[in-house]
Design an enzyme around this catalytic site. Structure first.
Site, PDB file in Angstrom:
ATOM      1  N   SER A 235      41.958  38.798  38.281  1.00  0.00           N
ATOM      2  CA  SER A 235      41.009  39.388  38.778  1.00  0.00           C
ATOM      3  C   SER A 235      39.810  38.450  39.128  1.00  0.00           C
ATOM      4  CB  SER A 235      40.440  40.589  38.022  1.00  0.00           C
ATOM      5  OG  SER A 235      39.549  41.639  38.850  1.00  0.00           O
ATOM      6  N   ASP A 463      49.481  48.256  41.575  1.00  0.00           N
ATOM      7  CA  ASP A 463      48.327  47.755  41.559  1.00  0.00           C
ATOM      8  C   ASP A 463      47.553  48.108  42.551  1.00  0.00           C
ATOM      9  OD1 ASP A 463      46.153  45.710  41.372  1.00  0.00           O
ATOM     10  OD2 ASP A 463      47.683  43.926  40.862  1.00  0.00           O
ATOM     11  N   HIS A 510      46.609  47.014  37.897  1.00  0.00           N
ATOM     12  CA  HIS A 510      45.809  45.733  37.889  1.00  0.00           C
ATOM     13  C   HIS A 510      45.750  44.997  37.060  1.00  0.00           C
ATOM     14  CE1 HIS A 510      42.454  43.489  39.425  1.00  0.00           C
ATOM     15  NE2 HIS A 510      41.741  43.730  38.543  1.00  0.00           N
TER      16      HIS A 510
END
Length: 540
Positions: A235, A463, A510
């Site tokens: 991320s 995701d 994610h």
């Protein structure tokens, strides 16, 4: 791969008493079932929340508890230089006793208890130059084996290295590797210096915010005397990994981006058919239930879209190419943006972080955090979910620092102010100068350009991050390689190592390293072995 001592959902269903954080999936009826307007959003009860707030568990103890779930590491080493004490609401001091944590900075697991051992596990605080600058580090290496490869892992926004607890054991099985995980400066249990931007212009502010993190990483690398390494970033950590690769060339042998933030320029620039921002971006980090995600039953993702394969998930590659072509057509009008709520834009521009509300809310803080942790960790055994909830709260309530960089780097809606898609093609193509020299002081003959290295982009099957952005990045990296080879000499062509690929981790969202940790670890072990062989060939 190794598993924890818990049997997962089967064991969970057999338990008569459940963690408050598991209520999101339990949905059991009975006298203890709470009802109320906000119960669905914040399942932790007022009483439990107040108790957690009053206890005010130190971050060091919370991190230690999470790492105790690492297979074969029952007593993880945990340094007490940061996050070792807190103050309760009545003013009394809560400190971590030596008996509570392993005071030593290392712990060795032998072959009698660790079938993949012996391994040495280390916890330390690496002090950097300047006032109140230090990085929290956790590492593991195989005892009795020489290692010449290093893997560095960076977490996402507001998180900490403890989130990688499902990966340490599996990845440290790789022969010849030492595995490091770092807390970004101003996050986790790293020091939290005052964050301040001095630049007056937009681009200068973005660069300064990026440098806050990547300069600390480079200084840590120098202190650890690591020349070349593989960098994994999740991320925001993935975004920073790219920024590091561009500013400090010559040290990476592979870049792995796990659901990186900040690649696409805008939700429609890469894929016009993607959902509106409210459905596809940062909001899903707080609303998506991982129990649904890892079991492939996320109701927000139609079954018709769960076709395709790991090479071209949801046909996103072709969509990315089509939209790139459309974007180059000046006659094609840009897709209109969905307006974001005015209050969200105001808070974002005022640089008020989500963690500010946790700190301001006092005894309601743990309950607010449960709104995220109950969904984020709903697929885990309840005791692990509870440990991660307490760990998250212990980090979120600390003094604000690196979190304030977010509004300089991302615009409201979690799209980068300086999108990586505009610059990712430069990864592995930068000029390298001798250590300590500047470009202006070095003759052109003494400079050399990077000859490329593999870039791997990983996404979860469910995701919320834009995977089409990953395919667009893959395309730009490949195009840059083709341009380079067209002008390359025979020697330069022989040394060329650039490549790019997109991988999809099944039944993951994610947080691919946690949702689909078994497949993630298997994929990573293959990547590490490939890198080790490539580095050996390079030295021959």
């Amino acid at each position: 791969m190794a598993t924890t001592t818990s049997g997962g959902d089967d064991d969970y269903k057999s338990k008569s008493q459940q963690s408050p954080l598991a209520s999101q999936r339990a949905k059991e009826s009975g006298p203890e079932k709470r009802t109320g307007r906000f119960t669905g959003y914040f399942p932790l009860g007022y009483k439990e929340g107040f108790s957690q707030w009053w206890a005010n568990i130190p971050a060091a103890a919370a991190e230690h508890n999470v790492l105790s779930y690492v297979p074969y590491l029952q007593k993880p080493p945990t340094h007490t230089q940061t996050g070792a004490s807190t103050t309760t609401p009545d003013g009394s001091k809560v400190s971590v006793a030596d008996s509570d944590l392993k005071r030593t900075s290392s712990e060795t697991t032998g072959t009698s208890t660790d079938p993949h051992g012996p391994r040495q596990w280390n916890s330390s605080l690496v002090k950097l130059s300047g006032k109140n600058r230090a990085l929290n580090e956790f590492s593991v290496e195989r005892v009795g084996e020489e290692y010449d490869q290093n893997l560095i892992m960076l977490h996402g926004y507001g998180a900490g290295l403890g989130f990688f607890y499902k990966n340490f054991e599996g990845l440290s099985r790789a022969p010849g590797w030492k595995v490091y995980a770092l807390d970004l400066l101003g996050m986790g249990r790293s020091s939290r210096p005052t964050f301040k931007i001095h630049a007056k212009d937009r681009q200068g502010s973005i660069t300064e915010a990026e440098n806050w993190f990547i300069d600390a990483l480079e200084e840590w690398r120098i202190q650890r005397k690591i020349d070349r390494f593989t960098l994994l970033g999740h991320s925001l950590g993935g975004y920073m990994a790219v920024a590091y690769a561009l500013k400090y060339p010559g040290h990476l042998n592979k870049l792995i981006l796990a659901s990186p933030v900040g690649i696409p320029e805008d939700p429609y620039a890469v894929n016009a058919s993607m959902p509106e921002p409210g459905e596809s971006t940062l909001g899903n980090e707080f609303s998506q239930d991982q129990d649904q995600t890892v079991n492939g039953i996320n109701p927000k993702i139609p079954d018709s879209l769960k076709t395709g394969d790991n090479n071209n998930f949801l046909n996103a590659r072709s969509k990315a190419q089509n939209e790139t072509s459309k974007a180059s057509d000046k006659n094609t009008p840009a897709a209109p943006r969905k307006p974001l709520p005015g209050w969200l834009t105001y808070l974002w521009d005022a640089n008020i972080s989500p963690f500010s509300f946790v700190r301001w809310s006092g005894p309601l803080g743990p309950r607010f955090v449960s709104g995220w942790t109950s969904r984020r960790f709903s697929h885990l055994p309840p005791e692990e979910a509870q440990a991660l909830h307490m760990y998250s709260y212990s980090l979120f309530k600390q003094r604000g620092s690196g979190e304030y960089a977010l509004s300089y780097i991302l615009a409201p809606g979690a799209f980068a102010r300086s999108p990586l898609i505009r610059r990712i093609q430069g990864v592995g193509r930068q000029m390298i100068t001798p250590s300590g020299a500047t470009t202006s002081s070095v003759a052109a003959a003494e400079q050399r350009r990077e000859t490329g290295y593999p870039v791997v982009l990983m996404y979860g099957e469910n995701d919320w991050m834009d995977i089409a952005g990953g395919y667009a990045a893959e395309q730009k990296l490949k195009e840059e390689k083709e341009k380079t080879l067209m002008k390359a000499s025979e020697e330069e062509s022989r040394k060329e190592g650039g490549e790019a690929r997109v991988l999809v981790i099944k039944k993951a969202g994610h947080h691919v390293y946690l949702d689909g940790w078994e497949e993630f670890n298997q994929v990573m072990l293959k990547e590490l072995e490939e890198t080790r062989r490539s580095e050996q060939s390079r030295k021959e």
